[in-house]
Design a protein around this motif. Sequence first.
Motif, PDB file in Angstrom:
ATOM      1  N   ALA A 354       0.683  -1.390   0.000  1.00 31.60           N
ATOM      2  CA  ALA A 354      -0.077   0.202   0.010  1.00 31.60           C
ATOM      3  C   ALA A 354       0.939   1.188   0.019  1.00 31.60           C
ATOM      4  CB  ALA A 354      -1.139   0.160   1.129  1.00 31.60           C
ATOM      5  N   GLY A 355       2.171   1.208   0.074  1.00 29.92           N
ATOM      6  CA  GLY A 355       2.868   2.317   0.035  1.00 29.92           C
ATOM      7  C   GLY A 355       2.569   3.205   1.009  1.00 29.92           C
ATOM      8  N   PRO A 356       2.466   4.654   0.725  1.00 27.34           N
ATOM      9  CA  PRO A 356       2.067   5.781   1.951  1.00 27.34           C
ATOM     10  C   PRO A 356       0.801   5.480   2.796  1.00 27.34           C
ATOM     11  CG  PRO A 356       1.540   6.483  -0.458  1.00 27.34           C
ATOM     12  CD  PRO A 356       2.363   5.038  -0.599  1.00 27.34           C
ATOM     13  N   THR A 357       0.218   4.460   2.369  1.00 23.33           N
ATOM     14  CA  THR A 357      -1.074   4.429   3.339  1.00 23.33           C
ATOM     15  C   THR A 357      -0.930   2.917   4.032  1.00 23.33           C
ATOM     16  OG1 THR A 357      -2.375   3.333   1.758  1.00 23.33           O
ATOM     17  CG2 THR A 357      -2.508   5.689   1.474  1.00 23.33           C
ATOM     18  N   GLN A 358       0.112   2.510   3.816  1.00 26.21           N
ATOM     19  CA  GLN A 358       0.468   1.066   4.560  1.00 26.21           C
ATOM     20  C   GLN A 358       0.191   1.224   6.030  1.00 26.21           C
ATOM     21  OE1 GLN A 358       0.995  -1.893   2.856  1.00 26.21           O
ATOM     22  NE2 GLN A 358       0.393  -2.808   4.879  1.00 26.21           N
ATOM     23  N   VAL A 359      -0.488   0.256   6.687  1.00 29.19           N
ATOM     24  CA  VAL A 359      -0.534   0.054   7.954  1.00 29.19           C
ATOM     25  C   VAL A 359       0.665  -0.831   8.227  1.00 29.19           C
ATOM     26  CG1 VAL A 359      -2.076  -0.902  10.028  1.00 29.19           C
ATOM     27  CG2 VAL A 359      -2.914   0.700   8.201  1.00 29.19           C
ATOM     28  N   ALA A 360       1.183  -0.625   9.577  1.00 30.94           N
ATOM     29  CA  ALA A 360       2.295  -1.643   9.884  1.00 30.94           C
ATOM     30  C   ALA A 360       1.753  -2.943  10.369  1.00 30.94           C
ATOM     31  CB  ALA A 360       3.178  -0.867  10.965  1.00 30.94           C
ATOM     32  N   ASP A 361       2.369  -3.793   9.900  1.00 27.21           N
ATOM     33  CA  ASP A 361       2.019  -5.459  10.413  1.00 27.21           C
ATOM     34  C   ASP A 361       0.666  -5.798  10.064  1.00 27.21           C
ATOM     35  OD1 ASP A 361       4.942  -5.388  11.526  1.00 27.21           O
ATOM     36  OD2 ASP A 361       4.251  -4.443  13.148  1.00 27.21           O
ATOM     37  N   VAL A 362       0.286  -5.655   8.984  1.00 25.42           N
ATOM     38  CA  VAL A 362      -1.071  -6.173   8.866  1.00 25.42           C
ATOM     39  C   VAL A 362      -0.982  -7.732   8.487  1.00 25.42           C
ATOM     40  CG1 VAL A 362      -3.081  -6.179   7.003  1.00 25.42           C
ATOM     41  CG2 VAL A 362      -1.966  -3.997   7.587  1.00 25.42           C
ATOM     42  N   LYS A 363      -1.938  -8.360   9.201  1.00 25.23           N
ATOM     43  CA  LYS A 363      -1.986  -9.866   9.053  1.00 25.23           C
ATOM     44  C   LYS A 363      -3.554 -10.111   8.647  1.00 25.23           C
ATOM     45  CE  LYS A 363       0.837 -11.107  12.872  1.00 25.23           C
ATOM     46  NZ  LYS A 363       1.412  -9.684  13.170  1.00 25.23           N
ATOM     47  N   ARG A 364      -4.316  -9.113   8.653  1.00 29.57           N
ATOM     48  CA  ARG A 364      -5.745  -9.489   8.211  1.00 29.57           C
ATOM     49  C   ARG A 364      -6.306  -8.054   7.883  1.00 29.57           C
ATOM     50  NH1 ARG A 364      -5.621 -13.231  12.553  1.00 29.57           N
ATOM     51  NH2 ARG A 364      -6.154 -15.512  11.767  1.00 29.57           N
ATOM     52  N   ALA A 365      -6.997  -8.033   6.938  1.00 31.79           N
ATOM     53  CA  ALA A 365      -7.682  -6.961   6.342  1.00 31.79           C
ATOM     54  C   ALA A 365      -9.113  -7.209   5.905  1.00 31.79           C
ATOM     55  CB  ALA A 365      -6.898  -6.267   5.077  1.00 31.79           C
ATOM     56  N   MET A 366     -10.272  -6.307   6.276  1.00 32.84           N
ATOM     57  CA  MET A 366     -11.314  -6.571   5.975  1.00 32.84           C
ATOM     58  C   MET A 366     -12.062  -5.277   5.239  1.00 32.84           C
ATOM     59  SD  MET A 366     -14.899  -6.746   8.664  1.00 32.84           S
ATOM     60  CE  MET A 366     -14.564  -8.396   9.107  1.00 32.84           C
ATOM     61  N   ALA A 367     -12.812  -5.911   3.954  1.00 31.16           N
ATOM     62  CA  ALA A 367     -13.462  -4.932   3.185  1.00 31.16           C
ATOM     63  C   ALA A 367     -14.968  -5.443   3.167  1.00 31.16           C
ATOM     64  CB  ALA A 367     -12.795  -5.016   1.763  1.00 31.16           C
ATOM     65  N   LEU A 368     -15.685  -4.067   3.099  1.00 35.34           N
ATOM     66  CA  LEU A 368     -17.211  -4.252   3.208  1.00 35.34           C
ATOM     67  C   LEU A 368     -17.715  -3.716   1.899  1.00 35.34           C
ATOM     68  CD1 LEU A 368     -17.586  -3.317   6.996  1.00 35.34           C
ATOM     69  CD2 LEU A 368     -17.371  -5.494   5.901  1.00 35.34           C
ATOM     70  N   GLY A 369     -18.997  -4.386   1.496  1.00 38.78           N
ATOM     71  CA  GLY A 369     -19.706  -3.605   0.513  1.00 38.78           C
ATOM     72  C   GLY A 369     -20.902  -3.408   0.812  1.00 38.78           C
ATOM     73  N   PHE A 370     -21.642  -2.256   0.214  1.00 39.34           N
ATOM     74  CA  PHE A 370     -23.029  -1.849   0.664  1.00 39.34           C
ATOM     75  C   PHE A 370     -23.520  -1.245  -0.685  1.00 39.34           C
ATOM     76  CE2 PHE A 370     -25.997   1.269   2.395  1.00 39.34           C
ATOM     77  CZ  PHE A 370     -26.892   0.544   2.882  1.00 39.34           C
ATOM     78  N   GLY A 371     -24.868  -1.543  -0.948  1.00 41.91           N
ATOM     79  CA  GLY A 371     -25.430  -0.846  -2.377  1.00 41.91           C
ATOM     80  C   GLY A 371     -26.847  -0.895  -2.456  1.00 41.91           C
ATOM     81  N   MET A 372     -27.194  -0.447  -3.322  1.00 42.70           N
ATOM     82  CA  MET A 372     -28.753  -0.346  -4.161  1.00 42.70           C
ATOM     83  C   MET A 372     -29.665   0.133  -3.027  1.00 42.70           C
ATOM     84  SD  MET A 372     -27.271  -1.430  -6.844  1.00 42.70           S
ATOM     85  CE  MET A 372     -28.736  -1.501  -7.594  1.00 42.70           C
ATOM     86  N   ILE A 373     -29.304   1.567  -2.952  1.00 46.36           N
ATOM     87  CA  ILE A 373     -30.224   2.310  -1.926  1.00 46.36           C
ATOM     88  C   ILE A 373     -31.592   2.305  -2.708  1.00 46.36           C
ATOM     89  CG2 ILE A 373     -29.521   4.387  -2.736  1.00 46.36           C
ATOM     90  CD1 ILE A 373     -30.623   3.698   0.785  1.00 46.36           C
ATOM     91  N   ASN A 374     -32.535   1.958  -1.819  1.00 48.70           N
ATOM     92  CA  ASN A 374     -34.192   2.056  -2.153  1.00 48.70           C
ATOM     93  C   ASN A 374     -34.934   2.700  -1.194  1.00 48.70           C
ATOM     94  OD1 ASN A 374     -36.107   1.742  -4.148  1.00 48.70           O
ATOM     95  ND2 ASN A 374     -36.461  -0.625  -3.290  1.00 48.70           N
TER      96      ASN A 374
END
Length: 389
Positions: A354-374
């Motif tokens: 991740a370069g300049p945004t890298q968090v130190a010592d990452v072993k696990r990362a989580m990403a989330l999705g959310f969509g289709m507002i009605n």
Amino acid sequence: MTATRKGYDGVVVTTPTSVPYQRFSTETAQWWAGAALRGLAEGSGISHREMDGLSLASFGMAPDSAINFAQHAGMTVRHLDTVPLGGAAATVSLRRAARAVQAGDADVVACIGADTNTPDSFRAMLAGFSRFAQDAVYPVGAGGANASFALLTRHYMQRFGATREDFARICIAQRDNALKNPRALMKKPLTLDAYMAARPVSDPVHLFDCVMPCAGAEAFLVMREDTAKAQGIPFARLTGTIERHHAFPDDPVQIRGGWAQDVDELYAMAGCSPADIDVLQTYDDYPVIVMMQFEDLGFCAKGEGPAFVRSRDMRIAGDFPQNTSGGQLSAGQAGAAGGHLGLVEAIRQAAGTAGPTQVADVKRAMALGFGMINYERGLASAAVVLEAA
């Protein structure tokens, strides 16, 4: 009955690719998708003609879909997917691609989110917004996502005591992260005074609660671990995913997403707990949804989001780094690519690239999705856990 979820042994995610965003563009969504495909080929050393899977998400590519794009790009594929799920498309694409690779139905799948943005794009979006929501909002002079998220935000504030200052903490921390991301569109620091003084858009939603529409693309590859090793490219292992659509339909106004329904299975599948997540990439079209995700993924209890953000440092070097690229609120929202932004950043974080945004010592990362507002809820929710190799 729900069968036990099977793992993703041997499946990895690699080659996180971002085509630098532009506020406005005269290029088509197809052009931006093509630029992402080129980036995937250059970053992996695998020709796009050797990629035998394609998953594509875009709001602006109609009437074309993934099959038209594959033909135009000269690809011959055996796994093909057009994913019309907005901010949940990236994780859903990843889930389907991973199963195809695991089953041997494809070897290398390109997952791309891309859209353009012209000066007229926002007006066109309002005119074509959900048919199911139009009758509810048009008579009162509202349209599009801003009014719907104002409803969700007001309801959440009244029920759980959240204040605009609480939402400001999310936006300000993400802006600080964005200043370290050379691809982010927002280049000026955001202060609490500036946030509070920003003009209202749809009360209680104000200017800095809203994403900036832009043009751009995000992409990644899904393949077997031995393929990535043979190519000599960094990768992250896929350990757990969930998706859920139209969860909790009896809630009059949304206060939780589908994550809350499946979160225990997600952590069981990934073999971890919330405390084991080193960096989090929430879907952040509006800060109220970020707060819901903190609760629904078990970082705090439902209704404790306001107190949680008051006690944590969400910057890259903080004790709870989240949306390290700046997220959509400060990097920009390139249409359907907005849902790919966090996942692409999570891949970089887990792979240590991740370069300049890298968090130190990452072993696990989580990403989330959310969509289709009605109108009163978003219909699609998804999540993924990645593990460093």
